[in-house]
Motif scaffolding. Structure first.
Motif, PDB file in Angstrom:
ATOM      1  N   GLY A 155       0.812  -1.223   0.000  1.00  0.00           N
ATOM      2  CA  GLY A 155       0.000   0.000   0.000  1.00  0.00           C
ATOM      3  C   GLY A 155       0.840   1.265   0.000  1.00  0.00           C
ATOM      4  O   GLY A 155       2.045   1.228   0.287  1.00  0.00           O
ATOM      5  N   PRO A 156       0.201   2.415  -0.310  1.00  0.00           N
ATOM      6  CA  PRO A 156       0.918   3.686  -0.434  1.00  0.00           C
ATOM      7  C   PRO A 156       1.644   4.107   0.834  1.00  0.00           C
ATOM      8  O   PRO A 156       2.793   4.555   0.786  1.00  0.00           O
ATOM      9  CB  PRO A 156      -0.188   4.700  -0.766  1.00  0.00           C
ATOM     10  N   GLU A 157       1.015   3.931   1.992  1.00  0.00           N
ATOM     11  CA  GLU A 157       1.605   4.394   3.253  1.00  0.00           C
ATOM     12  C   GLU A 157       2.958   3.726   3.496  1.00  0.00           C
ATOM     13  O   GLU A 157       3.940   4.378   3.826  1.00  0.00           O
ATOM     14  CB  GLU A 157       0.604   4.089   4.394  1.00  0.00           C
ATOM     15  N   VAL A 158       2.989   2.380   3.280  1.00  0.00           N
ATOM     16  CA  VAL A 158       4.228   1.620   3.553  1.00  0.00           C
ATOM     17  C   VAL A 158       5.327   2.032   2.570  1.00  0.00           C
ATOM     18  O   VAL A 158       6.464   2.326   2.973  1.00  0.00           O
ATOM     19  CB  VAL A 158       3.959   0.092   3.474  1.00  0.00           C
ATOM     20  N   LEU A 159       5.002   2.086   1.253  1.00  0.00           N
ATOM     21  CA  LEU A 159       6.031   2.423   0.264  1.00  0.00           C
ATOM     22  C   LEU A 159       6.552   3.847   0.471  1.00  0.00           C
ATOM     23  O   LEU A 159       7.766   4.083   0.443  1.00  0.00           O
ATOM     24  CB  LEU A 159       5.484   2.275  -1.161  1.00  0.00           C
ATOM     25  N   ASP A 160       5.635   4.784   0.692  1.00  0.00           N
ATOM     26  CA  ASP A 160       6.063   6.182   0.850  1.00  0.00           C
ATOM     27  C   ASP A 160       6.896   6.366   2.113  1.00  0.00           C
ATOM     28  O   ASP A 160       7.881   7.112   2.110  1.00  0.00           O
ATOM     29  CB  ASP A 160       4.845   7.114   0.856  1.00  0.00           C
ATOM     30  N   ALA A 161       6.518   5.672   3.200  1.00  0.00           N
ATOM     31  CA  ALA A 161       7.290   5.778   4.449  1.00  0.00           C
ATOM     32  C   ALA A 161       8.680   5.181   4.249  1.00  0.00           C
ATOM     33  O   ALA A 161       9.680   5.719   4.732  1.00  0.00           O
ATOM     34  CB  ALA A 161       6.563   5.064   5.577  1.00  0.00           C
ATOM     35  N   TYR A 162       8.753   4.070   3.503  1.00  0.00           N
ATOM     36  CA  TYR A 162      10.049   3.422   3.228  1.00  0.00           C
ATOM     37  C   TYR A 162      10.947   4.377   2.430  1.00  0.00           C
ATOM     38  O   TYR A 162      12.110   4.600   2.784  1.00  0.00           O
ATOM     39  CB  TYR A 162       9.809   2.121   2.460  1.00  0.00           C
ATOM     40  N   ALA A 163      10.402   4.971   1.339  1.00  0.00           N
ATOM     41  CA  ALA A 163      11.191   5.884   0.491  1.00  0.00           C
ATOM     42  C   ALA A 163      11.623   7.108   1.296  1.00  0.00           C
ATOM     43  O   ALA A 163      12.769   7.568   1.178  1.00  0.00           O
ATOM     44  CB  ALA A 163      10.380   6.307  -0.732  1.00  0.00           C
ATOM     45  N   HIS A 164      10.719   7.590   2.144  1.00  0.00           N
ATOM     46  CA  HIS A 164      11.048   8.757   2.960  1.00  0.00           C
ATOM     47  C   HIS A 164      12.182   8.419   3.930  1.00  0.00           C
ATOM     48  O   HIS A 164      13.120   9.206   4.111  1.00  0.00           O
ATOM     49  CB  HIS A 164       9.781   9.201   3.714  1.00  0.00           C
ATOM     50  N   GLY A 165      12.115   7.231   4.523  1.00  0.00           N
ATOM     51  CA  GLY A 165      13.155   6.767   5.452  1.00  0.00           C
ATOM     52  C   GLY A 165      14.513   6.729   4.752  1.00  0.00           C
ATOM     53  O   GLY A 165      15.526   7.140   5.318  1.00  0.00           O
ATOM     54  N   LEU A 166      14.521   6.245   3.496  1.00  0.00           N
ATOM     55  CA  LEU A 166      15.781   6.172   2.731  1.00  0.00           C
ATOM     56  C   LEU A 166      16.360   7.561   2.525  1.00  0.00           C
ATOM     57  O   LEU A 166      17.561   7.771   2.681  1.00  0.00           O
ATOM     58  CB  LEU A 166      15.498   5.584   1.342  1.00  0.00           C
ATOM     59  N   HIS A 167      15.489   8.511   2.184  1.00  0.00           N
ATOM     60  CA  HIS A 167      15.982   9.872   1.926  1.00  0.00           C
ATOM     61  C   HIS A 167      16.448  10.572   3.186  1.00  0.00           C
ATOM     62  O   HIS A 167      17.251  11.495   3.121  1.00  0.00           O
ATOM     63  CB  HIS A 167      14.926  10.689   1.172  1.00  0.00           C
ATOM     64  N   ARG A 168      15.934  10.100   4.324  1.00  0.00           N
ATOM     65  CA  ARG A 168      16.393  10.704   5.592  1.00  0.00           C
ATOM     66  C   ARG A 168      17.809  10.239   5.921  1.00  0.00           C
ATOM     67  O   ARG A 168      18.558  10.934   6.587  1.00  0.00           O
ATOM     68  CB  ARG A 168      15.419  10.357   6.725  1.00  0.00           C
ATOM     69  N   ALA A 169      18.148   9.018   5.419  1.00  0.00           N
ATOM     70  CA  ALA A 169      19.518   8.508   5.631  1.00  0.00           C
ATOM     71  C   ALA A 169      20.377   8.961   4.441  1.00  0.00           C
ATOM     72  O   ALA A 169      20.995   8.148   3.746  1.00  0.00           O
ATOM     73  CB  ALA A 169      19.486   6.992   5.737  1.00  0.00           C
ATOM     74  N   GLU A 170      20.402  10.270   4.213  1.00  0.00           N
ATOM     75  CA  GLU A 170      21.041  10.858   3.017  1.00  0.00           C
ATOM     76  C   GLU A 170      22.507  10.435   2.849  1.00  0.00           C
ATOM     77  O   GLU A 170      22.930  10.131   1.732  1.00  0.00           O
ATOM     78  CB  GLU A 170      20.921  12.385   3.119  1.00  0.00           C
ATOM     79  N   GLU A 171      23.275  10.387   3.983  1.00  0.00           N
ATOM     80  CA  GLU A 171      24.706  10.063   3.854  1.00  0.00           C
ATOM     81  C   GLU A 171      24.881   8.638   3.309  1.00  0.00           C
ATOM     82  O   GLU A 171      25.669   8.403   2.397  1.00  0.00           O
ATOM     83  CB  GLU A 171      25.454  10.157   5.205  1.00  0.00           C
ATOM     84  N   LEU A 172      24.086   7.704   3.869  1.00  0.00           N
ATOM     85  CA  LEU A 172      24.169   6.311   3.430  1.00  0.00           C
ATOM     86  C   LEU A 172      23.793   6.210   1.950  1.00  0.00           C
ATOM     87  O   LEU A 172      24.428   5.497   1.160  1.00  0.00           O
ATOM     88  CB  LEU A 172      23.232   5.450   4.289  1.00  0.00           C
TER      89      LEU A 172
END
Ligand code: HEM
Length: 247
Positions: A52-69
């Motif tokens: 669902g949208p909530e899970v995918l968007d939260a996952y992508a957002h989490g990745l972008h928050r770990a910008e250095e990685l």
């Protein structure tokens, strides 16, 4: 003293090794397996679209928050792609120079279609990846949908506003030409991998008569698994999955 001399000898041998055919094959194998790991991890991320949208968007957002990685992964991928392509070109040109009259296709001993066409499938995969980066990472207007993906925003359950990756993917794949292009692109990638995985085992000296059948099965099983996983996303959208996000 002796240890120091040994170290200097090893440092002299290293450039020689990487200039040799074997060294180049090692680099191709290691960079290829590194990219394979990325492709497998990326697929597990993408398949969250089915949660669902909530899970995918939260996952992508989490990745972008770990910008250095994310930047470490991007730089590693760029280095891997650069080395893999340059070694492929150098080895192919070297082989052609050593054998100016090419074997007739039918006479190549035991070579599969994937093995004979690696340089072509690899080049087409590079074109596919370039398009994909423009489409999903740079959010350029290449999906023929008329949407500006950069403006797609959503609000997560915790109130955070972030990029709406779910809607972007569904909007892109709602355009049949884009879906067909992706399915052909991942098909070529997996065709390339079906031989690439076998070749990597061979170059690293991990393939022998005992393991040969198992390595072949592993390579074609992994390639099929990746193909089915990646292709399932455009196919699901073509069948209507997620379309309500576009309303
Ligand atoms: C159905 C197939 C695919 C879908 C739906 C998909 C989806 C996505 C999305 C949504 C992004 C952007 C993530 C973000 O910035 O939030 C992305 C980035 C990326 N994808 Fe894919 N992808 C697919 C196949 C592939 C394949 C087969 C490869 C490799 C050959 C690949 C390589 C990449 C790379 C290198 C990035 C850039 C990551 C970054 O910005 O650092 N993708 N993909």
């Amino acid at each position: 003293m002796l240890r120091k001399a040994g170290g200097i000898e090893a440092m002299k041998l290293l450039p020689q090794f990487f200039h040799s055919s074997l060294g180049k094959k090692y680099i191709m194998a290691i960079t290829g397996l590194g990219m394979l790991a990325f492709v497998a991890v990326h697929l597990t991320g993408n398949l969250q679209i089915f949660l669902g949208p909530e899970v995918l968007d939260a996952y992508a957002h989490g990745l972008h928050r770990a910008e250095e990685l994310l930047w470490v992964i991007r730089v590693c991928l760029l280095v891997f792609i650069g080395l893999h392509i340059s070694m492929a070109v150098v080895l192919t040109l070297g082989n052609r120079a050593a054998r100016p009259i090419p074997y007739e296709r039918s006479r190549l001993p035991g070579a599969s279609h994937a093995a004979r066409t690696m340089i072509w499938s690899g080049s087409m995969v590079a074109v596919f990846v370039a398009y994909h980066l423009l489409h999903h990472s740079a959010k350029a207007q290449v999906s023929l949908t008329g949407h500006d993906f950069a403006t797609f925003q959503t609000t997560l359950a915790d109130g955070t506003t972030c990029h709406d990756v779910f809607r972007m993917v569904v909007a892109g794949f709602s355009q049949p030409v884009v879906s067909v292009f992706y399915i052909v692109g991942v098909g070529l990638l997996c065709h390339h991998l079906s031989h690439g995985i076998e070749a990597a085992f061979q170059s690293l000296g991990l393939r022998n008569r005992v393991w040969d059948a198992a390595v072949r099965k592993l390579a074609s099983g992994a390639a099929w698994l990746l193909f089915v996983g990646y292709a399932s996303i455009p196919v699901a959208v073509a069948c209507g999955y997620g379309r309500e996000a576009l309303n």
